[in-house]
Design a protein around this motif. Structure first.
Motif, mmCIF file in Angstrom:
data_model
loop_
_atom_site.group_PDB
_atom_site.id
_atom_site.type_symbol
_atom_site.label_atom_id
_atom_site.label_comp_id
_atom_site.label_asym_id
_atom_site.label_seq_id
_atom_site.Cartn_x
_atom_site.Cartn_y
_atom_site.Cartn_z
ATOM 1 N N SER A 93 -1.016 3.292 -0.366
ATOM 2 C CA SER A 93 -1.698 4.237 -1.244
ATOM 3 C C SER A 93 -0.823 5.466 -1.439
ATOM 4 C CB SER A 93 -3.069 4.636 -0.679
ATOM 5 O OG SER A 93 -2.930 5.487 0.447
ATOM 6 N N GLN A 94 -1.105 6.200 -2.506
ATOM 7 C CA GLN A 94 -0.255 7.326 -2.866
ATOM 8 C C GLN A 94 -1.038 8.320 -3.693
ATOM 9 O OE1 GLN A 94 3.103 6.108 -5.243
ATOM 10 N NE2 GLN A 94 3.460 8.170 -5.981
ATOM 11 N N ARG A 95 -0.764 9.595 -3.482
ATOM 12 C CA ARG A 95 -1.322 10.622 -4.332
ATOM 13 C C ARG A 95 -0.440 10.737 -5.561
ATOM 14 N NH1 ARG A 95 -1.732 16.419 -1.642
ATOM 15 N NH2 ARG A 95 0.490 16.280 -2.088
ATOM 16 N N PRO A 96 -0.976 10.839 -6.762
ATOM 17 C CA PRO A 96 -0.115 10.930 -7.938
ATOM 18 C C PRO A 96 0.645 12.239 -7.983
ATOM 19 C CG PRO A 96 -2.394 11.269 -8.552
ATOM 20 C CD PRO A 96 -2.395 10.864 -7.111
ATOM 21 N N GLY A 97 1.761 12.225 -8.689
ATOM 22 C CA GLY A 97 2.580 13.415 -8.814
ATOM 23 C C GLY A 97 4.015 13.073 -8.536
ATOM 24 N N GLN A 98 4.907 13.803 -9.150
ATOM 25 C CA GLN A 98 6.325 13.574 -8.898
ATOM 26 C C GLN A 98 6.728 14.309 -7.626
ATOM 27 O OE1 GLN A 98 7.992 11.391 -10.422
ATOM 28 N NE2 GLN A 98 6.492 10.965 -11.986
ATOM 29 N N GLY A 99 7.984 14.211 -7.324
ATOM 30 C CA GLY A 99 8.447 14.855 -6.122
ATOM 31 C C GLY A 99 8.141 14.030 -4.897
ATOM 32 N N LEU A 100 7.967 14.717 -3.803
ATOM 33 C CA LEU A 100 7.823 14.025 -2.522
ATOM 34 C C LEU A 100 6.411 13.487 -2.367
ATOM 35 C CD1 LEU A 100 8.994 13.160 0.109
ATOM 36 C CD2 LEU A 100 8.595 15.443 1.020
ATOM 37 N N GLU A 101 6.088 12.498 -3.165
ATOM 38 C CA GLU A 101 4.791 11.834 -3.033
ATOM 39 C C GLU A 101 5.067 10.411 -2.571
ATOM 40 O OE1 GLU A 101 2.588 15.152 -4.011
ATOM 41 O OE2 GLU A 101 2.110 13.264 -3.025
ATOM 42 N N THR A 102 5.054 10.244 -1.258
ATOM 43 C CA THR A 102 5.429 8.953 -0.732
ATOM 44 C C THR A 102 4.228 8.015 -0.691
ATOM 45 O OG1 THR A 102 6.478 7.821 1.126
ATOM 46 C CG2 THR A 102 4.950 9.591 1.670
ATOM 47 N N GLN A 103 4.515 6.732 -0.518
ATOM 48 C CA GLN A 103 3.461 5.745 -0.323
ATOM 49 C C GLN A 103 3.200 5.594 1.169
ATOM 50 O OE1 GLN A 103 4.211 2.072 -2.417
ATOM 51 N NE2 GLN A 103 4.688 3.115 -4.336
ATOM 52 N N TYR A 104 1.932 5.467 1.525
ATOM 53 C CA TYR A 104 1.517 5.255 2.903
ATOM 54 C C TYR A 104 1.055 3.807 3.026
ATOM 55 C CZ TYR A 104 1.605 10.320 3.247
ATOM 56 O OH TYR A 104 2.005 11.623 3.230
ATOM 57 N N PHE A 105 1.617 3.119 4.006
ATOM 58 C CA PHE A 105 1.363 1.692 4.133
ATOM 59 C C PHE A 105 0.324 1.383 5.198
ATOM 60 C CE2 PHE A 105 4.485 -0.456 1.481
ATOM 61 C CZ PHE A 105 5.335 0.584 1.163
ATOM 62 N N GLY A 106 -0.443 0.319 4.947
ATOM 63 C CA GLY A 106 -1.321 -0.232 5.970
ATOM 64 C C GLY A 106 -0.529 -1.095 6.930
ATOM 65 N N PRO A 107 -1.189 -1.596 7.988
ATOM 66 C CA PRO A 107 -0.499 -2.340 9.048
ATOM 67 C C PRO A 107 -0.104 -3.755 8.659
ATOM 68 C CG PRO A 107 -2.822 -2.232 9.518
ATOM 69 C CD PRO A 107 -2.604 -1.366 8.335
ATOM 70 N N GLY A 108 -0.607 -4.263 7.535
ATOM 71 C CA GLY A 108 -0.231 -5.590 7.079
ATOM 72 C C GLY A 108 -1.235 -6.663 7.451
ATOM 73 N N THR A 109 -1.255 -7.705 6.627
ATOM 74 C CA THR A 109 -2.041 -8.924 6.897
ATOM 75 C C THR A 109 -1.077 -10.099 6.871
ATOM 76 O OG1 THR A 109 -4.094 -8.102 5.883
ATOM 77 C CG2 THR A 109 -3.813 -10.489 6.026
ATOM 78 N N ARG A 110 -1.066 -10.841 7.973
ATOM 79 C CA ARG A 110 -0.202 -12.009 8.045
ATOM 80 C C ARG A 110 -0.994 -13.240 7.631
ATOM 81 N NH1 ARG A 110 1.215 -7.999 10.504
ATOM 82 N NH2 ARG A 110 3.335 -7.517 11.143
ATOM 83 N N LEU A 111 -0.547 -13.892 6.560
ATOM 84 C CA LEU A 111 -1.265 -15.045 6.013
ATOM 85 C C LEU A 111 -0.397 -16.281 6.112
ATOM 86 C CD1 LEU A 111 -3.684 -16.244 4.459
ATOM 87 C CD2 LEU A 111 -2.474 -15.638 2.342
ATOM 88 N N LEU A 112 -0.981 -17.330 6.675
ATOM 89 C CA LEU A 112 -0.309 -18.619 6.768
ATOM 90 C C LEU A 112 -1.134 -19.625 5.982
ATOM 91 C CD1 LEU A 112 1.812 -20.563 7.971
ATOM 92 C CD2 LEU A 112 0.337 -20.778 9.979
ATOM 93 N N VAL A 113 -0.504 -20.272 4.996
ATOM 94 C CA VAL A 113 -1.191 -21.286 4.204
ATOM 95 C C VAL A 113 -0.596 -22.651 4.540
ATOM 96 C CG1 VAL A 113 -1.859 -22.068 1.908
ATOM 97 C CG2 VAL A 113 -1.575 -19.615 2.361
ATOM 98 N N LEU A 114 -1.438 -23.526 5.047
ATOM 99 C CA LEU A 114 -0.969 -24.856 5.484
ATOM 100 C C LEU A 114 -1.178 -25.909 4.396
ATOM 101 C CD1 LEU A 114 -2.408 -24.752 9.109
ATOM 102 C CD2 LEU A 114 -0.082 -24.229 8.360
#
Lengths: 114, 113
Positions: A93-114
């Motif tokens: 997720s990210q706050r809009p705007g130029q400059g130092l507006e970084t994206q913040y990441f979640g911890p991830g979901t590991r998906l395995l499709v068999l």
């Protein structure tokens, strides 16, 4: 303040099954993103949203759908899972705007499709 | 389109200095980010450059040359905990897409004793 959370953390699916990945953020950010990360491929953008009720395609959208019914939530759906969708999925997720507006990441979901 | 290149792997010794390079060719440019990603974890923000020059933040520094499409991340006084992947990402495009990041494939840094 939990930041960005993702549910579930890990999932195993059979080919053809469907599932929904949930991303939630409590930072009141307008922009949200779904990425997949595969070995040797880096992070690739699947879909993104610039506000509640809006979504757009990223670099690799095929086989995925998304919805942003509430500002804090961004859902990623797989209607008919395929082995090629085995990956680690990150929401950001990210706050809009130029400059130092970084994206913040979640911890991830590991998906395995068999 | 966007194309971002960085080395796949690097190895350096604890206490030393290492420089991780990133070159990019993009249709638009609104800034370059470096992220750190430990194995099995999410990327976390390290640095941001939008103007040419060096940005220093503790043991980490990042440099940008827009005319050359080039950036590097400099890590000083390496510690074992710096073993991670380092992702270069460029923000570019137009409209709502100008906020999007395009990531390089990442450089896996191994710090050895």
């Amino acid at each position: 303040n939990a930041g960005v959370t993702q549910t579930p953390k890990f999932r195993v699916l059979k080919t053809g099954q469907s599932m929904t990945l949930l991303c939630a953020q409590d930072m009141n950010h307008e922009y949200m993103y779904w990425y997949r990360q595969d070995p040797g491929m880096g992070l690739r953008l699947i879909h993104y949203s610039v506000g509640e009720g809006t979504t757009a395609k990223g670099e690799v959208p095929d086989g995925y759908n998304v919805s942003r019914l509430k500002k804090q939530n961004f859902l990623l759906g797989l209607e008919s899972a395929a082995p090629s969708q085995t990956s680690v999925y990150f929401c950001a997720s990210q706050r809009p705007g130029q400059g130092l507006e970084t994206q913040y990441f979640g911890p991830g979901t590991r998906l395995l499709v068999l | 389109g966007q194309n971002i290149d960085q080395p796949t792997e690097m190895t350096a010794t604890e206490g030393a200095i290492v420089q991780i390079n990133c070159t990019y060719q993009t249709s638009g440019f609104n800034g370059l980010f470096w992220y750190q990603q430990h194995a099995g974890e999410a990327p976390t923000f390290l640095s941001y450059n939008v103007l040419d020059g060096l940005e220093e933040k503790g043991r980490f520094s990042s440099f940008l040359s827009r005319s050359k499409g080039y950036s590097y991340l400099l890590l000083k006084e390496l510690q074992m905990k710096d073993s991670a992947s380092y992702l270069c990402a460029v923000r570019g495009g137009s409209g709502a897409g100008s906020y999007q990041l395009t990531f390089g494939k990442g450089t896996k840094l191994s710090v050895i004793p």
